[in-house]
Design a protein around this motif. Structure first.
Motif, PDB file in Angstrom:
ATOM      1  N   TYR A   1       0.844  -1.198   0.000  1.00 23.21           N
ATOM      2  CA  TYR A   1       0.000   0.000   0.000  1.00 23.21           C
ATOM      3  C   TYR A   1       0.879   1.249   0.000  1.00 23.21           C
ATOM      4  O   TYR A   1       1.768   1.395   0.832  1.00 23.21           O
ATOM      5  CB  TYR A   1      -0.898  -0.016   1.230  1.00 23.21           C
ATOM      6  N   THR A   2       0.638   2.114  -0.967  1.00 21.95           N
ATOM      7  CA  THR A   2       1.328   3.403  -1.053  1.00 21.95           C
ATOM      8  C   THR A   2       0.290   4.504  -1.011  1.00 21.95           C
ATOM      9  O   THR A   2      -0.703   4.467  -1.752  1.00 21.95           O
ATOM     10  CB  THR A   2       2.131   3.517  -2.357  1.00 21.95           C
ATOM     11  N   SER A   3       0.514   5.475  -0.145  1.00 18.35           N
ATOM     12  CA  SER A   3      -0.392   6.609  -0.056  1.00 18.35           C
ATOM     13  C   SER A   3       0.424   7.887  -0.124  1.00 18.35           C
ATOM     14  O   SER A   3       1.249   8.153   0.735  1.00 18.35           O
ATOM     15  CB  SER A   3      -1.187   6.568   1.256  1.00 18.35           C
ATOM     16  N   TRP A   4       0.213   8.644  -1.195  1.00 21.36           N
ATOM     17  CA  TRP A   4       0.842   9.960  -1.328  1.00 21.36           C
ATOM     18  C   TRP A   4      -0.182  11.001  -0.925  1.00 21.36           C
ATOM     19  O   TRP A   4      -1.218  11.156  -1.568  1.00 21.36           O
ATOM     20  CB  TRP A   4       1.299  10.174  -2.769  1.00 21.36           C
ATOM     21  N   GLN A   5       0.097  11.689   0.178  1.00 25.98           N
ATOM     22  CA  GLN A   5      -0.869  12.600   0.777  1.00 25.98           C
ATOM     23  C   GLN A   5      -0.254  13.978   0.964  1.00 25.98           C
ATOM     24  O   GLN A   5       0.913  14.101   1.349  1.00 25.98           O
ATOM     25  CB  GLN A   5      -1.311  12.098   2.159  1.00 25.98           C
ATOM     26  N   ALA A   6      -1.057  15.004   0.721  1.00 24.18           N
ATOM     27  CA  ALA A   6      -0.634  16.364   1.017  1.00 24.18           C
ATOM     28  C   ALA A   6      -0.764  16.623   2.515  1.00 24.18           C
ATOM     29  O   ALA A   6      -1.720  16.184   3.150  1.00 24.18           O
ATOM     30  CB  ALA A   6      -1.465  17.368   0.231  1.00 24.18           C
ATOM     31  N   ASN A   7       0.213  17.300   3.065  1.00 23.68           N
ATOM     32  CA  ASN A   7       0.114  17.833   4.416  1.00 23.68           C
ATOM     33  C   ASN A   7      -0.590  19.186   4.315  1.00 23.68           C
ATOM     34  O   ASN A   7      -1.753  19.325   4.665  1.00 23.68           O
ATOM     35  CB  ASN A   7       1.522  17.945   5.015  1.00 23.68           C
TER      36      ASN A   7
ATOM     37  N   ASP B   1      -8.644  -4.298   3.384  1.00 24.50           N
ATOM     38  CA  ASP B   1      -9.236  -2.978   3.182  1.00 24.50           C
ATOM     39  C   ASP B   1      -8.668  -2.376   1.898  1.00 24.50           C
ATOM     40  O   ASP B   1      -7.468  -2.459   1.643  1.00 24.50           O
ATOM     41  CB  ASP B   1      -8.910  -2.061   4.361  1.00 24.50           C
ATOM     42  N   ILE B   2      -9.501  -1.766   1.112  1.00 26.00           N
ATOM     43  CA  ILE B   2      -9.088  -1.196  -0.161  1.00 26.00           C
ATOM     44  C   ILE B   2      -9.030   0.332  -0.056  1.00 26.00           C
ATOM     45  O   ILE B   2     -10.030   0.977   0.240  1.00 26.00           O
ATOM     46  CB  ILE B   2     -10.045  -1.611  -1.299  1.00 26.00           C
ATOM     47  N   LEU B   3      -7.846   0.877  -0.246  1.00 23.37           N
ATOM     48  CA  LEU B   3      -7.613   2.322  -0.267  1.00 23.37           C
ATOM     49  C   LEU B   3      -8.340   3.024   0.884  1.00 23.37           C
ATOM     50  O   LEU B   3      -9.200   3.895   0.668  1.00 23.37           O
ATOM     51  CB  LEU B   3      -8.042   2.909  -1.616  1.00 23.37           C
ATOM     52  N   PRO B   4      -8.001   2.667   2.125  1.00 27.65           N
ATOM     53  CA  PRO B   4      -8.775   3.175   3.272  1.00 27.65           C
ATOM     54  C   PRO B   4      -8.608   4.662   3.530  1.00 27.65           C
ATOM     55  O   PRO B   4      -9.395   5.236   4.293  1.00 27.65           O
ATOM     56  CB  PRO B   4      -8.228   2.348   4.442  1.00 27.65           C
ATOM     57  N   GLY B   5      -7.621   5.311   2.928  1.00 25.80           N
ATOM     58  CA  GLY B   5      -7.425   6.735   3.200  1.00 25.80           C
ATOM     59  C   GLY B   5      -8.289   7.653   2.376  1.00 25.80           C
ATOM     60  O   GLY B   5      -8.406   8.847   2.692  1.00 25.80           O
ATOM     61  N   LEU B   6      -8.916   7.148   1.313  1.00 25.86           N
ATOM     62  CA  LEU B   6      -9.718   8.012   0.447  1.00 25.86           C
ATOM     63  C   LEU B   6     -10.973   8.500   1.164  1.00 25.86           C
ATOM     64  O   LEU B   6     -11.657   7.740   1.833  1.00 25.86           O
ATOM     65  CB  LEU B   6     -10.124   7.255  -0.824  1.00 25.86           C
TER      66      LEU B   6
END
Length: 816
Positions: free
Chosen positions: A460-466, A501-506
């Protein structure tokens, strides 16, 4: 563009410093000399000797320039909106194969989404074909520059989840010959151990945009997503590959809800153009891996036939993923956000991910690859023992399922322990088992091990803006950690079961979102919630930005312009995060793991801006400025220069609390120690005495911005003492004194002279030499064969008793 040096590591590992990639090596790095080198946008290196060299530190300087421009202009369109400035890089490829940014063009508006070209990798330009201008390309890793403006939605998150599921079924066969010896330490009477491996691989892609402001965005924005995902599965000989493309062009609607309502996050403020669970790329549907007679094997459809004499262990499988993403937002033909990325990419060793620690039965790891003397893996033996009830499953490291054997008596189905007893009888010499006080016989000659282990490997890779305004480089977005309401974290997870879990941060607030106080986080802790050297005080959400507009009243108002790092405006404070919190804190905050980039993007670098900018209308307006080294030489008196500093600070109204109270600075008077102005002057003199410049010279300030190292001007201001620094002082309040006074200062009292030297090389002109008469050989006329011009900056130090000249810079000027 001159004096800007670049570095890269060549194929032999040697560090090369190279100006423009033209072979001018071993020159000083940008920023490590006393003078400020010139910097422009007409020759920024991108690809040098096949090395991609565009740096995040350069990106930040360009972003800051755009932010300063947008903070001092107002470009209202025909629709009455002040859109952000958008600058697209233009590229030139030279015959050497080196690629440079040769300029920028304004791209505030576009005809349609197709007017924005899909980027290419810089490496595709490495083959020399002569000098070429490339006006119609974008290059991954070289962002567009978009000015920071309040009120616009932004690209916020990209997620990639790669799910690999492997199931191992096991079939045992036996004979009635009780004298048979079982191979590999397995029970008597066994004649065969057949395995069947099931594989499935699915990739999931998710995109998130966010309106991070409280007000709804009512403009009917158009979201465009273009993504190319390449997947390769290989065991060295067998290779399966596929390229998947995603293209979405959709209108959001007339109303895009704001992010906050009564302090709570509004779910509708997130827009997910690929869906709440992204889009699925079924690279390999559930298939059986057949070893076959060839070494590479093959994948076939699902059936129930076992492969005889197949090897016990899988060949070495690797999974490679590369991704190329382009996203942007349009409104009525205006670009309001744009980003593209070459990544994320991964190279996975599936065998290493599958493998459990070595086991010899306790604990009964089902994916152990160490073998018995007969070369039977202990993972297989443990599967037999778990199925027979003689070993216990390791939970939760192993997932899987129990299957009732078809010949299990109906009366025993569903009863705990009956399956294990039935299978154990298959291994027994007499085939008998007792269950519930009754005796039963297992008459099968082949049986599947009832426990079937399944391992689900989730990358799992999540690129997120701060900060929503900082999201143009992959380093701006790189997140490592857990997600809310999920057992999934970034990196590899060995999932217990088959449905992760699939893409739980969206659709949730980013876990990397850490403004002042980080009051909205649901997972993890912010170790620096109130660190003013990392984020602006009281900047709790995007609504809190207070960017200036039109002309700045003083150069210190640059301190209100976003600097291109998360939740920070141009830094006017004294604390150097590289020496206090440590460079690791800063690199984690910005995502710039490269120390060279991180150091050159550190907040204290902003001090150099104040040698460049002024708000004076002309040079005459600067003649009354105070030298920041006033009274520095030959004294250790903490009150040295007190009268001069009193003249500068006296009369300034200083806010003393958030409610609007002010204090007017008075001259220090005789009681210097107890005067707040006296404390500031003492701090100036003390800090200057111990200050060391980059060139090693100590005891004086060499740049106007060096005065910002004085803590009593900002964080430790005596006008703020006793107040609630954590929750009561805004960034503007903390930086008030330098904000009001920087325009009134200059570097120092030492005289400086700029010396231009002109030189010529002469030769006799044609017919200019006397050949006879009284003066043969006399030259009557010359011609100029070469010219040179130099520019030197010299300062005089030590006057009056030990005056001496120090050459600050010496340059040979170009022909033009």
């Amino acid at each position: 563009i001159t004096n800007v040096s670049y570095s890269y590591t060549d194929a032999s590992g040697t560090r090369i410093n190279d100006i423009h990639g033209l072979g001018l090596t071993n020159v000083p790095f940008f920023g490590l000399t006393n003078e400020i080198p010139s910097f422009g946008v007409t020759a920024i290196p991108v690809l040098l000797n096949s090395n991609f060299v565009y740096r995040s530190a350069v990106q930040r300087v360009l972003q800051l320039a755009a932010n300063i421009y947008d903070a001092t202009t107002n470009k209202s369109s025909a629709l009455g909106k002040d859109y952000p400035s958008v600058f697209q890089p233009l590229f030139t490829r030279y015959a050497s194969g080196n690629v440079f940014i040769s300029g920028y063009t304004n791209r505030d508006s576009v005809v349609s989404a197709s007017d924005i070209f899909v980027p290419i990798d810089a490496s595709a330009l490495a083959t020399p074909v002569g000098d070429q201008t490339l006006p119609t390309i974008n290059i991954y890793g070289v962002p567009w520059i978009i000015g920071a403006k309040k009120g616009f939605p932004n690209f916020n998150e990209f997620s990639l989840e790669s799910v690999v599921t492997v199931t191992r079924k096991l079939q045992l066969t036996r004979t009635n010959d009780t004298s048979s010896t079982a191979p590999g330490g397995l029970p008597m009477r066994l004649t065969g151990t057949n395995q069947m491996y099931f594989f499935s691989i699915t990739n999931y892609l998710g995109i998130e945009f966010w309106n991070s402001y409280s007000n709804a965005y009512s403009a009917g924005a158009e979201i465009v997503v273009r993504d190319t995902l390449s997947t390769v599965l290989t065991n060295g000989a067998l290779t399966r590959s596929a390229v998947s493309t995603v293209s979405v062009d959709t209108n959001v609607g007339t109303v895009w809800p704001g992010a906050w309502l009564n302090g709570n996050i509004v779910a509708g403020s997130f827009k997910l153009p690929l869906g709440s669970k992204g889009t699925a790329d079924p690279f390999l549907p559930t298939s059986i891996y057949r070893f076959g007679t060839a070494s590479f094997g093959s994948f076939v459809g699902v059936d129930n036939s076992y492969e005889d004499y197949a090897p016990m262990n899988l060949p070495h499988f690797g999974l490679l993923l590369t991704n190329r993403l382009q996203v942007f937002l349009l409104e009525n033909g205006h670009v309001i956000d744009y980003a593209h990325f070459n990544g994320p990419e991964s190279q996975r060793d599936l065998n290493a991910e599958l493998a459990d620690p070595n086991s010899t039965g306790a604990p009964a790891y089902l994916w152990s690859t160490n073998v018995t003397s007969a070369q039977v893996p202990y993972g297989t033996i443990n599967q037999v023992n778990v199925s027979a009830g003689t070993a216990t499953l390791v939970i939760p490291a192993n997932g899987g399922s129990w299957e009732s054997p078809p010949s299990l008596p109906q009366s025993l189905r569903g009863k705990a322990g009956s399956i294990e007893a039935y299978f154990k009888a298959f291994l027994a010499a007499n085939s008998l088992y007792i269950f519930g006080g009754k005796s039963y016989t297992n008459t099968e000659y082949s049986v599947q091990a009832p426990y079937t282990p399944t391992r689900t490997l989730v990358s799992y890779t999540s690129w997120q803006a701060n900060d929503p305004l900082v999201h143009y480089l992959s380093s701006d977005l790189n997140y490592s950690g857990a997600e809310p309401s999920s057992a999934l974290s970034t990196g590899l997870t060995k999932w217990n079961g088959t449905s992760p879990d699939i893409l739980p941060g969206l659709g949730f607030l980013n876990e990397r979102y850490k403004p002042w106080g980080k009051v909205y986080s649901s997972v993890g802790a912010d170790n620096n919630p109130y660190n003013s050297s990392l984020k602006d005080p009281l900047m709790r959400q995007s609504d809190d930005w207070d960017f200036p507009t039109f002309k700045l009243p003083t150069v210190g108002w640059l301190g209100r312009v976003h600097r291109g790092t998360p939740w920070q405006t141009v830094y006017l404070k004294a604390t150097n995060v590289l020496t206090t919190s440590g460079i690791s804190t800063w690199t984690n905050w910005t995502g710039n793991r490269n120390r060279f980039d991180a150091t050159n993007a550190a907040p204290v670098q902003d001090r150099l801006l104040f040698d460049v900018f002024t708000t004076a209308l002309n040079d005459n307006a600067t003649r009354g400025q105070l030298p920041i080294n006033v009274a520095a030489a030959g004294t250790n008196n903490s009150a040295a220069g007190l009268a001069a500093w009193s003249a500068l600070f006296s009369g300034i109204a200083v806010p003393t609390n958030r409610a609007g109270g002010y204090a007017v600075i008075s001259p220090a008077g005789g009681d210097v120690a107890n005067s707040r102005l006296g404390q500031i002057v003492a701090n100036i003199n003390g800090q200057r005495a111990v200050f060391t410049n980059l060139d090693g010279v100590g005891g004086s300030f060499e740049h106007v911005g060096d005065i910002l190292s004085v803590a009593n001007l900002t964080q430790n201001s005596p006008f703020l003492s006793g107040q609630n620094i954590t929750n009561g002082i805004t960034d503007a309040l903390m930086e008030w004194l330098p904000q009001q006074t920087l325009s009134l200062m200059r570097v120092g009292a030492q005289p400086r002279f700029v010396i231009y030297s002109y030189g010529q090389t002469l030769a006799p002109s044609p017919n200019g030499i006397v050949t006879r008469g009284t003066y043969p050989g006399m030259i009557t006329n010359y011609q100029v064969t070469a010219e040179t011009v130099t520019r030197s900056v010299v300062r005089v130090e030590g006057a009056p008793t030990n005056a001496h000249a120090v050459v600050e810079s010496y340059n040979i000027l170009p022909p033009d």
